[in-house]
Scaffold this motif. Sequence first.
Motif, PDB file in Angstrom:
ATOM      1  N   SER A 159       0.951  -1.356  -0.044  1.00 17.85           N
ATOM      2  CA  SER A 159       0.052   0.089   0.042  1.00 17.85           C
ATOM      3  C   SER A 159       0.973   1.262   0.081  1.00 17.85           C
ATOM      4  CB  SER A 159      -0.766  -0.021   1.312  1.00 17.85           C
ATOM      5  OG  SER A 159      -1.819  -1.178   1.157  1.00 17.85           O
ATOM      6  N   LEU A 160       1.900   1.364   0.772  1.00 16.55           N
ATOM      7  CA  LEU A 160       2.874   2.497   0.730  1.00 16.55           C
ATOM      8  C   LEU A 160       4.152   1.949   1.333  1.00 16.55           C
ATOM      9  CD1 LEU A 160       3.156   5.664   1.047  1.00 16.55           C
ATOM     10  CD2 LEU A 160       2.513   5.328   3.412  1.00 16.55           C
ATOM     11  N   VAL A 161       5.285   2.616   0.774  1.00 20.13           N
ATOM     12  CA  VAL A 161       6.618   2.471   1.212  1.00 20.13           C
ATOM     13  C   VAL A 161       6.905   4.131   1.615  1.00 20.13           C
ATOM     14  CG1 VAL A 161       9.049   2.010   1.066  1.00 20.13           C
ATOM     15  CG2 VAL A 161       7.300   0.453   0.298  1.00 20.13           C
ATOM     16  N   SER A 162       7.718   4.190   2.798  1.00 25.41           N
ATOM     17  CA  SER A 162       8.345   5.397   3.156  1.00 25.41           C
ATOM     18  C   SER A 162       9.550   5.214   3.830  1.00 25.41           C
ATOM     19  CB  SER A 162       7.350   6.088   4.187  1.00 25.41           C
ATOM     20  OG  SER A 162       7.344   5.612   5.572  1.00 25.41           O
ATOM     21  N   PHE A 163      10.380   6.557   3.531  1.00 26.83           N
ATOM     22  CA  PHE A 163      11.758   6.429   3.995  1.00 26.83           C
ATOM     23  C   PHE A 163      11.922   7.524   4.827  1.00 26.83           C
ATOM     24  CE2 PHE A 163      12.288   3.478   0.276  1.00 26.83           C
ATOM     25  CZ  PHE A 163      13.250   2.529   0.876  1.00 26.83           C
ATOM     26  N   ILE A 164      12.646   7.367   5.934  1.00 31.06           N
ATOM     27  CA  ILE A 164      13.084   8.507   6.875  1.00 31.06           C
ATOM     28  C   ILE A 164      13.942   9.431   5.988  1.00 31.06           C
ATOM     29  CG2 ILE A 164      15.100   7.588   8.098  1.00 31.06           C
ATOM     30  CD1 ILE A 164      13.728   8.212  10.604  1.00 31.06           C
ATOM     31  N   ASN A 165      14.777   9.022   4.973  1.00 29.23           N
ATOM     32  CA  ASN A 165      15.798   9.681   4.320  1.00 29.23           C
ATOM     33  C   ASN A 165      15.199  10.806   3.315  1.00 29.23           C
ATOM     34  OD1 ASN A 165      17.918   8.022   5.564  1.00 29.23           O
ATOM     35  ND2 ASN A 165      16.810   6.367   4.300  1.00 29.23           N
ATOM     36  N   PRO A 166      15.841  11.700   2.989  1.00 34.78           N
ATOM     37  CA  PRO A 166      15.679  12.767   1.872  1.00 34.78           C
ATOM     38  C   PRO A 166      15.189  11.939   0.648  1.00 34.78           C
ATOM     39  CG  PRO A 166      17.553  13.285   3.079  1.00 34.78           C
ATOM     40  CD  PRO A 166      17.524  11.887   3.525  1.00 34.78           C
ATOM     41  N   ALA A 167      14.607  12.822  -0.139  1.00 34.31           N
ATOM     42  CA  ALA A 167      13.996  12.220  -1.501  1.00 34.31           C
ATOM     43  C   ALA A 167      15.311  12.271  -2.368  1.00 34.31           C
ATOM     44  CB  ALA A 167      12.891  13.025  -1.949  1.00 34.31           C
ATOM     45  N   ASN A 288      20.451  13.012  15.174  1.00 39.54           N
ATOM     46  CA  ASN A 288      20.238  12.251  13.985  1.00 39.54           C
ATOM     47  C   ASN A 288      19.556  13.145  12.974  1.00 39.54           C
ATOM     48  OD1 ASN A 288      21.310   9.581  14.758  1.00 39.54           O
ATOM     49  ND2 ASN A 288      19.316   9.213  15.885  1.00 39.54           N
ATOM     50  N   TYR A 289      18.639  13.742  13.382  1.00 39.06           N
ATOM     51  CA  TYR A 289      17.933  14.837  12.398  1.00 39.06           C
ATOM     52  C   TYR A 289      19.190  15.772  11.806  1.00 39.06           C
ATOM     53  CZ  TYR A 289      13.337  13.082  13.716  1.00 39.06           C
ATOM     54  OH  TYR A 289      12.088  12.207  13.806  1.00 39.06           O
ATOM     55  N   LEU A 290      19.836  16.180  12.440  1.00 39.09           N
ATOM     56  CA  LEU A 290      20.592  17.386  12.263  1.00 39.09           C
ATOM     57  C   LEU A 290      21.769  17.043  11.311  1.00 39.09           C
ATOM     58  CD1 LEU A 290      21.221  19.029  15.579  1.00 39.09           C
ATOM     59  CD2 LEU A 290      20.204  20.213  13.596  1.00 39.09           C
ATOM     60  N   ARG A 291      21.822  15.416  11.295  1.00 44.08           N
ATOM     61  CA  ARG A 291      22.897  15.063  10.345  1.00 44.08           C
ATOM     62  C   ARG A 291      22.277  14.990   8.899  1.00 44.08           C
ATOM     63  NH1 ARG A 291      24.029  11.537  14.839  1.00 44.08           N
ATOM     64  NH2 ARG A 291      25.979  12.132  15.757  1.00 44.08           N
ATOM     65  N   ASP A 292      21.033  15.075   8.638  1.00 47.07           N
ATOM     66  CA  ASP A 292      20.319  15.006   7.252  1.00 47.07           C
ATOM     67  C   ASP A 292      20.171  16.689   6.924  1.00 47.07           C
ATOM     68  OD1 ASP A 292      18.551  14.895   5.434  1.00 47.07           O
ATOM     69  OD2 ASP A 292      16.991  13.827   6.240  1.00 47.07           O
ATOM     70  N   GLU A 293      21.085  16.800   5.984  1.00 48.67           N
ATOM     71  CA  GLU A 293      20.922  18.248   5.408  1.00 48.67           C
ATOM     72  C   GLU A 293      19.662  18.835   4.767  1.00 48.67           C
ATOM     73  OE1 GLU A 293      23.552  20.376   6.020  1.00 48.67           O
ATOM     74  OE2 GLU A 293      25.017  19.237   6.586  1.00 48.67           O
ATOM     75  N   GLY A 294      18.868  17.750   4.487  1.00 49.43           N
ATOM     76  CA  GLY A 294      17.646  17.965   3.902  1.00 49.43           C
ATOM     77  C   GLY A 294      16.558  18.532   4.874  1.00 49.43           C
ATOM     78  N   LEU A 295      16.998  18.584   6.057  1.00 47.92           N
ATOM     79  CA  LEU A 295      15.958  19.027   7.022  1.00 47.92           C
ATOM     80  C   LEU A 295      16.247  20.283   7.506  1.00 47.92           C
ATOM     81  CD1 LEU A 295      15.081  15.682   9.142  1.00 47.92           C
ATOM     82  CD2 LEU A 295      13.683  16.853   7.480  1.00 47.92           C
ATOM     83  N   LEU A 297      16.155  23.725  10.381  1.00 51.16           N
ATOM     84  CA  LEU A 297      15.801  23.652  11.833  1.00 51.16           C
ATOM     85  C   LEU A 297      14.565  23.601  12.271  1.00 51.16           C
ATOM     86  CD1 LEU A 297      18.751  25.937  13.301  1.00 51.16           C
ATOM     87  CD2 LEU A 297      18.896  23.428  12.817  1.00 51.16           C
ATOM     88  N   ALA A 298      13.724  24.366  11.223  1.00 54.37           N
ATOM     89  CA  ALA A 298      12.353  24.602  11.717  1.00 54.37           C
ATOM     90  C   ALA A 298      11.698  23.142  11.457  1.00 54.37           C
ATOM     91  CB  ALA A 298      11.817  25.699  10.587  1.00 54.37           C
ATOM     92  N   ASP A 299      12.001  22.501  10.432  1.00 53.15           N
ATOM     93  CA  ASP A 299      11.397  20.964  10.233  1.00 53.15           C
ATOM     94  C   ASP A 299      11.782  20.264  11.627  1.00 53.15           C
ATOM     95  OD1 ASP A 299      10.706  21.706   7.751  1.00 53.15           O
ATOM     96  OD2 ASP A 299      12.441  20.925   6.834  1.00 53.15           O
ATOM     97  N   ILE A 300      13.186  20.312  12.154  1.00 53.58           N
ATOM     98  CA  ILE A 300      13.437  19.393  13.235  1.00 53.58           C
ATOM     99  C   ILE A 300      12.619  19.855  14.333  1.00 53.58           C
ATOM    100  CG2 ILE A 300      15.452  18.858  14.583  1.00 53.58           C
ATOM    101  CD1 ILE A 300      17.153  19.455  12.021  1.00 53.58           C
ATOM    102  N   ALA A 301      12.598  21.135  14.604  1.00 48.32           N
ATOM    103  CA  ALA A 301      11.613  21.645  15.795  1.00 48.32           C
ATOM    104  C   ALA A 301      10.413  20.954  15.791  1.00 48.32           C
ATOM    105  CB  ALA A 301      11.712  23.089  15.675  1.00 48.32           C
ATOM    106  N   GLN A 302       9.772  20.968  14.682  1.00 46.41           N
ATOM    107  CA  GLN A 302       8.311  20.261  14.682  1.00 46.41           C
ATOM    108  C   GLN A 302       8.589  18.813  14.725  1.00 46.41           C
ATOM    109  OE1 GLN A 302       6.606  21.175  10.834  1.00 46.41           O
ATOM    110  NE2 GLN A 302       4.502  20.438  11.436  1.00 46.41           N
ATOM    111  N   LEU A 303       9.503  18.218  14.236  1.00 46.55           N
ATOM    112  CA  LEU A 303       9.582  16.792  14.338  1.00 46.55           C
ATOM    113  C   LEU A 303       9.769  16.236  15.888  1.00 46.55           C
ATOM    114  CD1 LEU A 303      11.743  15.883  11.206  1.00 46.55           C
ATOM    115  CD2 LEU A 303       9.418  15.120  11.668  1.00 46.55           C
ATOM    116  N   LEU A 304      10.338  17.198  16.705  1.00 51.43           N
ATOM    117  CA  LEU A 304      10.705  16.919  17.965  1.00 51.43           C
ATOM    118  C   LEU A 304       9.709  17.421  18.908  1.00 51.43           C
ATOM    119  CD1 LEU A 304      14.425  17.558  18.065  1.00 51.43           C
ATOM    120  CD2 LEU A 304      13.215  15.400  18.174  1.00 51.43           C
ATOM    121  N   GLY A 305       8.450  18.354  18.510  1.00 47.87           N
ATOM    122  CA  GLY A 305       7.307  18.425  19.060  1.00 47.87           C
ATOM    123  C   GLY A 305       7.539  19.950  19.664  1.00 47.87           C
ATOM    124  N   TYR A 306       8.186  20.816  19.248  1.00 47.36           N
ATOM    125  CA  TYR A 306       8.434  22.080  19.608  1.00 47.36           C
ATOM    126  C   TYR A 306       7.542  23.198  18.818  1.00 47.36           C
ATOM    127  CZ  TYR A 306      12.409  20.622  22.387  1.00 47.36           C
ATOM    128  OH  TYR A 306      13.189  20.059  23.466  1.00 47.36           O
TER     129      TYR A 306
END
Length: 333
Positions: A159-167, A288-295, A297-306
């Motif tokens: 039905s779906l495959v999703s990856f944690i990594n950038p596109a 871990n998120y900060l090692r992903d250049e595709g994210l 800081l606003a993205d990371i804040a949201q992913l962490l619930g801030y």
Amino acid sequence: MSNLKGYVSDTYVRLLDEFLAARGLDAGAILGQDAPAPGAGGGRFPIGQWKALLEKADAALKIPALGLQIGATVRPAHLGVLGYVTTHCANLGEALARLDRYQRLVYEVNPPRMELRDDVVVLEWGAEQGRPGQLVDETAIAALVTFTRALAQGESRLSLVSFINPAPADATPYEAFFGCPVQFAQATTQVVLPVEYLALPLRAPDPALRELLDQQAETLLSRLPCEDEFERALRVAMSQAITDGHAQLETVAAHLHRAPRTLQRQLAELDLGFQELLDDTRRRMAENYLRDEGLTLADIAQLLGYGEQSAFQRAFKRWTGQTPRQFRKKASS
């Protein structure tokens, strides 16, 4: 590489060596080493070294979505006893239950989660032990999907495959391989399939042989280095709650199927502080998120619930003594 935790089996590593050899290539010359013999190093190969081997192959071959092609060549022998015990299950549901139970024998990186959600089955992996990257992840998911397709007699569309990594630059090979929508830059890596596929019969059911192989798998599992199952499960539940935006003790307890008072008592018995563990889990996720250049800081804040990026930046500075930007710069150097 040093920040990654976990192992893959020696038999699984041979997947890459055999992939290169099948193309008439000198695997030793490309990888700088021969594939480990089965059982070498106690059967365990550090995930950081596995990532490095895949990157060497990728640099030499320059094939888009290389991990998909490597994973597509998987056979039961590459998965050891896990490959054989699943082969002799009665249906796909039994096989997936054993993949969930015995994954550590082949792929001990981020712990798997298997859940029924409405009319689908969700196989999910987070980033509690680090993010090995797209090559490692796509090889593993392609191998899983290829193997389960080979097991079942019936149609088994995803039905779906999703990856944690950038596109990637081109997602077309992924959609063609998996035959379903493929998402990237998600909070977790997932494989989603219709719940009715759990009843798909397998090609070679053999209850007696499966029971014998189950016993062998349990013995091998018991020989792996001990881990604190409760704390590991607790961190997984915390990461889920953080991702969902409800990182309270009551929510984490619900993920663990415990009453809040029971969880509080267990924490007290082990002299663990809920808030301290929650902050440490957030810190690990943030790094871990900060090692992903595709994210961003606003993205990371949201992913962490801030609710605000500034709140995340203050928390990260309190945890590590450096700003998120400083950490990202050092991690990428």
